[in-house]
Design a protein around this motif. Structure first.
Motif, PDB file in Angstrom:
ATOM      1  N   GLY A  24       0.782  -1.218   0.000  1.00 36.75           N
ATOM      2  CA  GLY A  24       0.000   0.000   0.000  1.00 36.75           C
ATOM      3  C   GLY A  24       0.817   1.273   0.000  1.00 36.75           C
ATOM      4  O   GLY A  24       0.272   2.352   0.133  1.00 36.75           O
ATOM      5  N   HIS A  25       2.126   1.158  -0.181  1.00 41.40           N
ATOM      6  CA  HIS A  25       2.983   2.339  -0.225  1.00 41.40           C
ATOM      7  C   HIS A  25       2.928   2.956  -1.619  1.00 41.40           C
ATOM      8  O   HIS A  25       3.040   2.250  -2.619  1.00 41.40           O
ATOM      9  N   VAL A  26       2.790   4.271  -1.685  1.00 40.12           N
ATOM     10  CA  VAL A  26       2.741   4.968  -2.964  1.00 40.12           C
ATOM     11  C   VAL A  26       4.106   4.887  -3.625  1.00 40.12           C
ATOM     12  O   VAL A  26       5.117   5.224  -3.026  1.00 40.12           O
ATOM     13  N   ARG A  27       4.136   4.405  -4.852  1.00 38.67           N
ATOM     14  CA  ARG A  27       5.394   4.247  -5.580  1.00 38.67           C
ATOM     15  C   ARG A  27       5.537   5.221  -6.741  1.00 38.67           C
ATOM     16  O   ARG A  27       6.624   5.681  -7.047  1.00 38.67           O
ATOM     17  N   ALA A  28       4.426   5.511  -7.421  1.00 36.39           N
ATOM     18  CA  ALA A  28       4.527   6.310  -8.632  1.00 36.39           C
ATOM     19  C   ALA A  28       3.178   6.946  -8.958  1.00 36.39           C
ATOM     20  O   ALA A  28       2.165   6.645  -8.323  1.00 36.39           O
ATOM     21  N   ALA A  29       3.199   7.820  -9.953  1.00 39.22           N
ATOM     22  CA  ALA A  29       1.973   8.439 -10.450  1.00 39.22           C
ATOM     23  C   ALA A  29       1.916   8.240 -11.960  1.00 39.22           C
ATOM     24  O   ALA A  29       2.939   8.324 -12.644  1.00 39.22           O
ATOM     25  N   LEU A  86       7.112  18.446 -11.703  1.00 44.65           N
ATOM     26  CA  LEU A  86       7.820  17.198 -11.986  1.00 44.65           C
ATOM     27  C   LEU A  86       9.270  17.530 -12.292  1.00 44.65           C
ATOM     28  O   LEU A  86       9.556  18.410 -13.110  1.00 44.65           O
ATOM     29  N   GLU A  87      10.198  16.847 -11.652  1.00 44.65           N
ATOM     30  CA  GLU A  87      11.632  17.095 -11.842  1.00 44.65           C
ATOM     31  C   GLU A  87      12.180  16.367 -13.062  1.00 44.65           C
ATOM     32  O   GLU A  87      13.229  15.739 -12.994  1.00 44.65           O
ATOM     33  N   LEU A  88      11.484  16.441 -14.159  1.00 47.86           N
ATOM     34  CA  LEU A  88      11.925  15.867 -15.424  1.00 47.86           C
ATOM     35  C   LEU A  88      11.600  16.859 -16.526  1.00 47.86           C
ATOM     36  O   LEU A  88      10.697  17.681 -16.386  1.00 47.86           O
ATOM     37  N   THR A  89      12.309  16.740 -17.637  1.00 45.32           N
ATOM     38  CA  THR A  89      12.018  17.622 -18.770  1.00 45.32           C
ATOM     39  C   THR A  89      10.942  16.979 -19.640  1.00 45.32           C
ATOM     40  O   THR A  89      10.683  15.773 -19.559  1.00 45.32           O
ATOM     41  N   VAL A  94       5.677   8.040 -13.536  1.00 47.70           N
ATOM     42  CA  VAL A  94       6.847   8.722 -12.988  1.00 47.70           C
ATOM     43  C   VAL A  94       6.965   8.393 -11.504  1.00 47.70           C
ATOM     44  O   VAL A  94       5.970   8.187 -10.812  1.00 47.70           O
ATOM     45  N   ASP A  95       8.194   8.343 -11.031  1.00 44.42           N
ATOM     46  CA  ASP A  95       8.481   8.077  -9.627  1.00 44.42           C
ATOM     47  C   ASP A  95       7.799   9.129  -8.753  1.00 44.42           C
ATOM     48  O   ASP A  95       7.844  10.325  -9.046  1.00 44.42           O
ATOM     49  N   TRP A  96       7.158   8.703  -7.693  1.00 42.68           N
ATOM     50  CA  TRP A  96       6.469   9.608  -6.778  1.00 42.68           C
ATOM     51  C   TRP A  96       7.432  10.654  -6.211  1.00 42.68           C
ATOM     52  O   TRP A  96       7.065  11.796  -5.999  1.00 42.68           O
ATOM     53  N   ASN A  97       8.684  10.237  -5.976  1.00 38.83           N
ATOM     54  CA  ASN A  97       9.678  11.157  -5.411  1.00 38.83           C
ATOM     55  C   ASN A  97      10.140  12.222  -6.404  1.00 38.83           C
ATOM     56  O   ASN A  97      10.836  13.160  -6.026  1.00 38.83           O
ATOM     57  N   ALA A  98       9.767  12.089  -7.668  1.00 40.64           N
ATOM     58  CA  ALA A  98      10.121  13.093  -8.665  1.00 40.64           C
ATOM     59  C   ALA A  98       9.079  14.216  -8.715  1.00 40.64           C
ATOM     60  O   ALA A  98       9.255  15.188  -9.442  1.00 40.64           O
ATOM     61  N   LEU A  99       8.009  14.084  -7.951  1.00 40.31           N
ATOM     62  CA  LEU A  99       6.946  15.093  -7.911  1.00 40.31           C
ATOM     63  C   LEU A  99       7.148  16.023  -6.721  1.00 40.31           C
ATOM     64  O   LEU A  99       7.534  15.579  -5.641  1.00 40.31           O
ATOM     65  N   ARG A 100       6.870  17.301  -6.917  1.00 45.10           N
ATOM     66  CA  ARG A 100       6.961  18.304  -5.854  1.00 45.10           C
ATOM     67  C   ARG A 100       5.597  18.951  -5.684  1.00 45.10           C
ATOM     68  O   ARG A 100       5.007  19.441  -6.646  1.00 45.10           O
ATOM     69  N   PHE A 101       5.105  18.934  -4.453  1.00 45.92           N
ATOM     70  CA  PHE A 101       3.757  19.406  -4.151  1.00 45.92           C
ATOM     71  C   PHE A 101       3.769  20.743  -3.412  1.00 45.92           C
ATOM     72  O   PHE A 101       2.863  21.033  -2.652  1.00 45.92           O
ATOM     73  N   GLY A 102       4.790  21.561  -3.636  1.00 45.41           N
ATOM     74  CA  GLY A 102       4.983  22.808  -2.899  1.00 45.41           C
ATOM     75  C   GLY A 102       3.756  23.661  -2.698  1.00 45.41           C
ATOM     76  O   GLY A 102       3.384  23.981  -1.587  1.00 45.41           O
ATOM     77  N   LYS A 103       3.112  24.054  -3.764  1.00 46.80           N
ATOM     78  CA  LYS A 103       1.965  24.948  -3.639  1.00 46.80           C
ATOM     79  C   LYS A 103       0.781  24.353  -4.393  1.00 46.80           C
ATOM     80  O   LYS A 103       0.654  24.524  -5.599  1.00 46.80           O
ATOM     81  N   ILE A 104      -0.087  23.654  -3.687  1.00 45.63           N
ATOM     82  CA  ILE A 104      -1.302  23.139  -4.316  1.00 45.63           C
ATOM     83  C   ILE A 104      -2.502  23.466  -3.426  1.00 45.63           C
ATOM     84  O   ILE A 104      -3.318  22.623  -3.116  1.00 45.63           O
ATOM     85  N   ALA A 105      -2.582  24.721  -3.004  1.00 47.51           N
ATOM     86  CA  ALA A 105      -3.640  25.147  -2.093  1.00 47.51           C
ATOM     87  C   ALA A 105      -5.023  25.084  -2.743  1.00 47.51           C
ATOM     88  O   ALA A 105      -6.007  24.834  -2.069  1.00 47.51           O
ATOM     89  N   ASN A 106      -5.114  25.292  -4.039  1.00 46.83           N
ATOM     90  CA  ASN A 106      -6.417  25.170  -4.697  1.00 46.83           C
ATOM     91  C   ASN A 106      -6.277  24.371  -5.980  1.00 46.83           C
ATOM     92  O   ASN A 106      -5.183  24.073  -6.419  1.00 46.83           O
ATOM     93  N   LYS A 107      -7.397  24.036  -6.582  1.00 45.95           N
ATOM     94  CA  LYS A 107      -7.413  23.138  -7.747  1.00 45.95           C
ATOM     95  C   LYS A 107      -6.640  23.679  -8.955  1.00 45.95           C
ATOM     96  O   LYS A 107      -6.220  22.923  -9.805  1.00 45.95           O
TER      97      LYS A 107
END
Length: 177
Positions: free
Chosen positions: A101-106, A142-145, A123-136
């Motif tokens: 049940g551990h999140v691995r990817a998106a 994503l740390e990829l090009t 993509v690897d879950w750790n490659a995603l950054r959720f810094g500012k997602i206060a609203n929809k």
């Protein structure tokens, strides 16, 4: 103030349900009534009914409750994903978890126009950054090009998953025999 009101209402509802469930578990079962045809029948001697309350052996304990503030967590499905350079990378359409049940990817719906010609990339879950997602309208970074994601193979259910990672630190899933 509005959030505090909803939080208080949520706590009150959960508390009420918990009390109702625990009271229902404590009440003895109701004996069935006799049908009208048997009510006129002559009385026969029967042993007295047991007065010991019966509780089911598999009675579930009341559920636990956790309240998460509206500003503390947000859903990610359907969120836009952008590269660090601001390029549109698509939207998150699925979350991949392992057997524990551990999140691995998106899975991201990448490319195309209005859903035509798009394909799912994982993509690897750790490659995603959720810094500012206060609203929809806020996006996930994503740390990829765009070129790296475009070169990735397409994700299809029930086939081995190729996960594109920014750092290469993703560990493979162990096969369970």
């Amino acid at each position: 103030m509005r959030t505090a009101g909803w939080s208080a209402l949520s706590v009150a509802i959960v508390a009420g349900l918990t009390v109702a469930v625990s009271r229902a578990a404590e009440e003895p079962p109701v004996a069935p009534t006799t049908p009208p045809s048997e009510a006129n029948a002559p009385a026969t001697a029967q042993p007295p009914a047991s007065t010991v309350p019966v509780t089911p052996k598999d009675a579930a304990p009341p559920p636990s409750v956790t309240i998460i503030g509206a500003s503390e967590a947000h859903g990610v499905l359907g969120r836009d994903v952008r590269s660090a350079a601001g390029e549109d990378m698509g939207r998150i359409v699925d979350v991949i978890v392992d057997r524990a049940g551990h999140v691995r990817a998106a899975a991201i719906d990448f490319g195309g126009f209005l859903g035509v010609g798009s394909r799912k990339i994982v993509v690897d879950w750790n490659a995603l950054r959720f810094g500012k997602i206060a609203n929809k309208k806020d996006s996930i970074t994503l740390e990829l090009t765009k070129a790296q994601v475009a070169a990735a193979p397409e994700y299809k259910e029930d086939t081995p998953i190729v996960v594109l990672g920014a750092s290469g630190s993703l560990q493979p899933l162990q096969a369970i025999q």
